[in-house]
Design a protein around this motif. Structure first.
Motif, mmCIF file in Angstrom:
data_model
loop_
_atom_site.group_PDB
_atom_site.id
_atom_site.type_symbol
_atom_site.label_atom_id
_atom_site.label_comp_id
_atom_site.label_asym_id
_atom_site.label_seq_id
_atom_site.Cartn_x
_atom_site.Cartn_y
_atom_site.Cartn_z
ATOM 1 N N SER A 34 -3.015 -3.133 9.337
ATOM 2 C CA SER A 34 -3.224 -2.009 9.864
ATOM 3 C C SER A 34 -2.708 -0.676 9.085
ATOM 4 N N ALA A 35 -2.167 -0.913 7.874
ATOM 5 C CA ALA A 35 -1.975 -0.043 6.859
ATOM 6 C C ALA A 35 -2.906 1.061 6.207
ATOM 7 N N ARG A 36 -2.967 1.943 6.071
ATOM 8 C CA ARG A 36 -3.946 2.770 5.540
ATOM 9 C C ARG A 36 -3.758 3.769 4.214
ATOM 10 N N SER A 37 -2.711 3.178 3.715
ATOM 11 C CA SER A 37 -2.288 3.627 2.320
ATOM 12 C C SER A 37 -1.368 2.771 1.409
ATOM 13 N N PRO A 38 -1.035 2.830 0.398
ATOM 14 C CA PRO A 38 -0.318 2.014 -0.263
ATOM 15 C C PRO A 38 1.200 2.236 0.266
ATOM 16 N N THR A 39 1.400 3.239 0.468
ATOM 17 C CA THR A 39 2.715 3.684 1.122
ATOM 18 C C THR A 39 3.117 2.926 2.329
ATOM 19 N N ALA A 40 2.269 3.012 3.296
ATOM 20 C CA ALA A 40 2.107 2.409 4.549
ATOM 21 C C ALA A 40 2.204 0.897 4.591
ATOM 22 N N LEU A 41 1.312 0.190 3.380
ATOM 23 C CA LEU A 41 1.150 -1.186 3.273
ATOM 24 C C LEU A 41 2.850 -1.675 2.798
ATOM 25 N N TRP A 46 8.120 -4.290 4.650
ATOM 26 C CA TRP A 46 9.418 -4.421 4.725
ATOM 27 C C TRP A 46 9.655 -4.548 6.258
ATOM 28 N N ARG A 47 8.986 -3.859 7.111
ATOM 29 C CA ARG A 47 9.302 -4.075 8.700
ATOM 30 C C ARG A 47 9.168 -5.769 8.923
ATOM 31 N N LEU A 91 17.683 -4.754 2.953
ATOM 32 C CA LEU A 91 16.756 -5.702 2.151
ATOM 33 C C LEU A 91 16.384 -5.009 0.739
ATOM 34 N N LYS A 92 15.987 -3.470 0.878
ATOM 35 C CA LYS A 92 15.302 -2.733 -0.123
ATOM 36 C C LYS A 92 16.470 -2.869 -1.204
ATOM 37 N N LYS A 93 17.726 -2.838 -1.100
ATOM 38 C CA LYS A 93 18.905 -2.993 -2.212
ATOM 39 C C LYS A 93 18.989 -4.293 -2.664
#
Length: 298
Positions: A34-41, A46-47, A91-93
């Motif tokens: 469902s992602a539409r961009s690298p950032t959204a991917l 992460w979700r 998680l990102k840390k």
């Protein structure tokens, strides 16, 4: 604890089996599709991982036990990260979770098999060397072994290749699929003390992956030999099989084995004592092994 978590950034280099850590559930695929961009991917991945926090805390804790059994110096790092995840650390840390995030996206991209599309790799995500995802029921392969490599690592523990083949066959034919951490841990309790360096431990685990996959391939091929043809090797193979059975007993419920399972167990136990029934090992046992593999519950 912060120092140990930072050190986990180097785990992929020091503990290559982490290359098999990724998410590939239906939820993961749906989120990434469902992602539409690298950032959204990346945000979508992460979700998914946030919802799987407890799962990864358990995986990392189990691997801490595995490393402890082998005398590894990385045990405390794994325990610290598992505790941090349980306590709600971002998680990102946590570097290893960043690795799992990247790895999960790499596997998804490989499976999509789209070399050039709207999802070119973001500059901060090294997708260039992504590993191929394993086929169902197999593990990610490491580099192929050269002749005698595994035998050399087994020798100090007094074990041989027929024994490890029996062990892996037992794992692959348990009524319930045995998770890698649950069959590696008891094996490393046996072999680990004789592997004096972390490099040897890691190499041993790497060599097991293609052997495991080879066992799965033989169980799927009706004409492949599953048991050593040389009679003197059958007791060794049988001991390896029974060791797997005992080490992962929770995956062998009596109801699933039925009366024939008890008969096979007796045949294997007798074989370890040198009392071998050739007809059982030529026909009945291979047929039973393939039946067990085909009926294995995930």
């Amino acid at each position: 604890r912060g120092r140990l978590i930072t050190a986990s950034q180097h785990w992929p280099d020091t503990y290559p089996v982490l290359e098999s850590w990724f998410e590939d559930s239906d939820e993961t695929v749906a989120a990434l599709e469902s992602a539409r961009s690298p950032t959204a991917l990346t945000r979508a991945m992460w979700r998914v991982l946030e919802g799987r926090r407890a799962h990864w805390a358990v995986v990392i804790a189990r691997n801490a036990l595995l490393l402890s059994a082998a005398g590894s110096t990385h045990t405390d790092e794994f325990l610290a990260v598992a505790a941090a995840l349980k306590d709600g650390r971002d998680l990102k840390k946590t570097p290893v979770m960043g690795f799992i995030c990247e790895q999960s996206i790499m596997v998804w991209m490989d499976r999509r098999d789209v070399p050039d599309g709207p999802f070119d790799a973001p500059p901060d995500m090294p997708f260039a060397s992504s590993p191929m995802a394993p086929a169902p029921g197999t593990m990610p392969n490491a580099a192929p072994e050269t002749a005698g490599e595994l035998a050399k690592l087994l020798q100090p523990a007094g074990l041989t290749e027929p024994w490890i083949e029996g062990y892996l066959t037992g794992i692959c034919t348990a009524p319930i699929f045995v998770t890698p951490s649950d069959w590696l841990t008891p094996l490393l309790h046996i072999v680990g003390p004789s592997l004096k360096t972390e490099k040897k431990l890691t190499h041993f685990v790497d060599l097991l992956m293609p052997r495991y996959n080879g066992t799965v391939a033989k169980l799927r091929a009706p004409d492949e030999g599953l048991i050593p043809a040389d009679i003197p090797l059958i007791p060794i193979w049988s001991d390896g099989y029974l060791t797997a059975w005992e080490a992962t007993k929770a995956y062998w419920p009596a109801k699933a084995l039925r009366p024939q399972g008890k008969t096979i167990r007796n045949v294997l136990e007798q074989a370890t004592e040198g009392r071998i029934d050739p007809s059982m090992f030529r026909a009945a046992l291979p047929a039973w092994l393939r039946e067990r593999f085909a009926e294995q519950k995930m």
